[in-house]
Design an enzyme around this catalytic site. Structure first.
Site, PDB file in Angstrom:
ATOM      1  N   HIS A  10       0.818  -1.214   0.000  1.00 26.56           N
ATOM      2  CA  HIS A  10       0.000   0.000   0.000  1.00 26.56           C
ATOM      3  C   HIS A  10       0.856   1.270   0.000  1.00 26.56           C
ATOM      4  CE1 HIS A  10      -3.195  -2.747   0.499  1.00 26.56           C
ATOM      5  NE2 HIS A  10      -2.876  -3.075   1.724  1.00 26.56           N
ATOM      6  N   GLU A  32      10.514  -5.438  -5.170  1.00 31.56           N
ATOM      7  CA  GLU A  32       9.464  -6.147  -4.437  1.00 31.56           C
ATOM      8  C   GLU A  32       9.768  -7.636  -4.462  1.00 31.56           C
ATOM      9  OE1 GLU A  32       6.740  -7.733  -2.412  1.00 31.56           O
ATOM     10  OE2 GLU A  32       6.711  -5.531  -2.486  1.00 31.56           O
ATOM     11  N   CYS A  42      -7.032  -6.934   3.833  1.00 34.94           N
ATOM     12  CA  CYS A  42      -8.282  -6.814   4.582  1.00 34.94           C
ATOM     13  C   CYS A  42      -9.418  -7.571   3.898  1.00 34.94           C
ATOM     14  CB  CYS A  42      -8.664  -5.348   4.743  1.00 34.94           C
ATOM     15  SG  CYS A  42      -8.802  -4.450   3.182  1.00 34.94           S
ATOM     16  N   ASN A 273      17.797  10.011   8.919  1.00 31.49           N
ATOM     17  CA  ASN A 273      18.640  10.292   7.756  1.00 31.49           C
ATOM     18  C   ASN A 273      17.759  11.014   6.736  1.00 31.49           C
ATOM     19  OD1 ASN A 273      19.890  10.092   5.167  1.00 31.49           O
ATOM     20  ND2 ASN A 273      21.150   8.382   5.878  1.00 31.49           N
ATOM     21  N   THR A 300      -4.987   2.581   5.586  1.00 34.10           N
ATOM     22  CA  THR A 300      -5.299   4.008   5.450  1.00 34.10           C
ATOM     23  C   THR A 300      -4.098   4.869   5.814  1.00 34.10           C
ATOM     24  OG1 THR A 300      -6.281   3.827   7.660  1.00 34.10           O
ATOM     25  CG2 THR A 300      -7.782   3.815   5.770  1.00 34.10           C
ATOM     26  N   PHE A 424     -30.958  17.554   9.029  1.00 29.19           N
ATOM     27  CA  PHE A 424     -32.067  16.705   9.466  1.00 29.19           C
ATOM     28  C   PHE A 424     -32.937  16.355   8.275  1.00 29.19           C
ATOM     29  CE2 PHE A 424     -36.663  16.864  10.873  1.00 29.19           C
ATOM     30  CZ  PHE A 424     -36.733  15.507  11.161  1.00 29.19           C
TER      31      PHE A 424
END
Length: 446
Positions: A10, A32, A42, A273, A300, A424
């Protein structure tokens, strides 16, 4: 400018996109170790439970997209060494075994986290599984086909969501947790009491306040029993969900870290650094309720911090606003939202708080239907500063957790929330919104 990004889930995906958007001239190299990026872990429980039919749908980006933006993406490459003095990164191609060393001007550490594996006797038995990435999700799905008795160790969000998924698929489920309540970090007792009853009513065997002492395997080496101090449970499969620790060994003793290995960063995502940035599960967050550094591995937080890396790579432009650890959960029809500290966790964060629990219908009783909303507001004694809140209903009130999150971030008081302006309309709420009423109830309790 040469930029090397280590890790691409992420925070890494967000950082690469932000770097190239803000610095199109940058030479960005991504390493990666897996063969995929941006997997939404998730969604594993949704996949296990059959809500999501195809795990491939749980990816929101891919190496090809990042390459099209201008990045050099090196999948299945494991970074083995970072030399911060020479500003070089050495990586190994996991397919060929070849190694390469590249230089950088700016380094981005988005190496994420890994599930904690406690040193429990027998934990190496077959069918004791972790739940974090795409390959693990597929293993869980495959093993679950033959499993009738599932033990989930850990009663946080991932553990609870997996419990629901296994119940829905007809398994006999036991949940073991060392704490005396589920979801202890996110919800106080009035909420967990309701959810624990729901789990028991659904046939879940709750073993709370119990730590696993040993796993026992059968003659084939497959897990057969889970032993705690007072009980033992038969199991065909065990899922370990006891938390995460940051993957930051590459920079150990090279930048400042918390004792758990989370890399300390300033509000511009710089480490000690200034040419090394960190974001996501490998980094600390600024926790607004307590105004302290904390470790909260959430997607998040990761995407926000990753975006900030790109904005602040060459100059400090956009500061991190911190986090409240806001989260949501769906469990057997209950919609749950939480932000900030609970009453119980406030003490651990050095806060002296009061909490008010309040329940009301989300809309007028003259409407054909309505639902109760159970709420709690957590606030500092004396200052009335709101530092947390929780909501739960059969109606979807989870976006109100975002409202409370803003209240915490902006240091609103109970009085502020009590008279805040909300619309409302009888289809949706009452003349006084339930958040107004919650805060007004808190004022009455002062």
């Amino acid at each position: 400018m040469k930029v090397v990004v280590v890790g691409c889930t992420h925070a890494g995906t967000s950082a690469v996109k932000s770097i190239l958007a803000n610095h199109p001239e940058a030479e960005v190299t991504v390493y990666e170790r897996n063969d995929n990026i941006s997997f939404l872990s998730c969604g594993i429980a949704l996949y296990v439970g059959g809500v999501v039919k195809n795990a491939a749908d749980l990816f929101y980006s891919n190496p090809e997209e990042l390459a099209s933006l201008g990045a050099t993406v090196k999948m299945e490459h494991n970074v083995e060494e970072i030399n911060v003095d020479d500003k070089t990164v050495t990586a190994k191609n996991l397919q060929t075994g070849a190694t390469e060393t590249v230089s950088y001007d700016k380094l981005v550490m988005t190496t994420g986290s890994w599930p904690i594996i406690p040193p429990i006797p027998g934990i190496d038995a077959e069918n004791i599984l972790l739940c974090k990435n795409y390959s693990q999700a597929n293993v869980i799905i495959e093993k679950a086909k033959d499993a009738k008795r599932v033990v989930v160790v850990g009663g946080g969000y991932i553990g609870i969501e997996l419990v629901e998924a296994f119940v829905e698929s007809g398994k006999q489920v036991t949940l073991v947790d060392g704490l005396d309540r589920i979801l202890n970090k996110y919800l106080d007792k009035p909420f967990t009491d309701v959810l624990e009853k729901e789990l028991v009513d659904r046939g879940v065997n709750l073993a709370l306040g119990e730590n696993v002492q040993q796993f026992v395997a059968d003659e084939q080496g497959k897990v057969a029993k889970v032993i705690t101090p007072s009980q033992e449970f038969e199991a065909d499969m065990v899922i370990m969900c006891v938390g995460f620790r940051p993957n930051t060994e590459l920079l150990k003793d090279k930048v400042d870290m918390l004792p758990n290995g989370a890399i300390e960063v300033n509000e511009y995502m710089q480490t000690s650094n200034p040419d090394i940035f960190a974001a996501g599960d490998s980094a600390v967050v600024h926790y607004n309720p307590s105004q302290t550094k904390n470790y909260i591995p959430l997607a998040t937080n990761a995407v926000r911090q990753g975006m900030l890396v790109g904005r602040n790579l060459t100059e400090q432009k956009l500061a991190y606003r911190g986090t409240q650890g806001t989260s949501g959960l769906y469990l057997f029809g209950w919609k749950i939202g939480s932000t900030g500290v609970t009453k119980e966790s406030a003490k651990l964060n050095g806060l002296d708080v009061e909490a008010t629990v309040f329940e009301d219908n989300y809309r007028p009783e003259f409407m054909p239907t309505t639902e109760k909303v159970l709420m709690e507001l957590v606030y500092e004694k004396g200052t009335q500063r709101i530092v947390g809140g929780q909501l739960m209903s059969k109606y979807d009130i989870t976006q109100s957790a975002n409202t409370l999150s803003l209240a915490v971030q902006n240091k609103m008081t109970v009085e502020d929330l009590a008279i805040s302006d909300f619309f409302f309309q009888p289809h949706f709420d009452r003349p006084w919104n339930y958040l107004n009423l919650l805060a007004q109830a808190a004022l009455e309790n002062m």
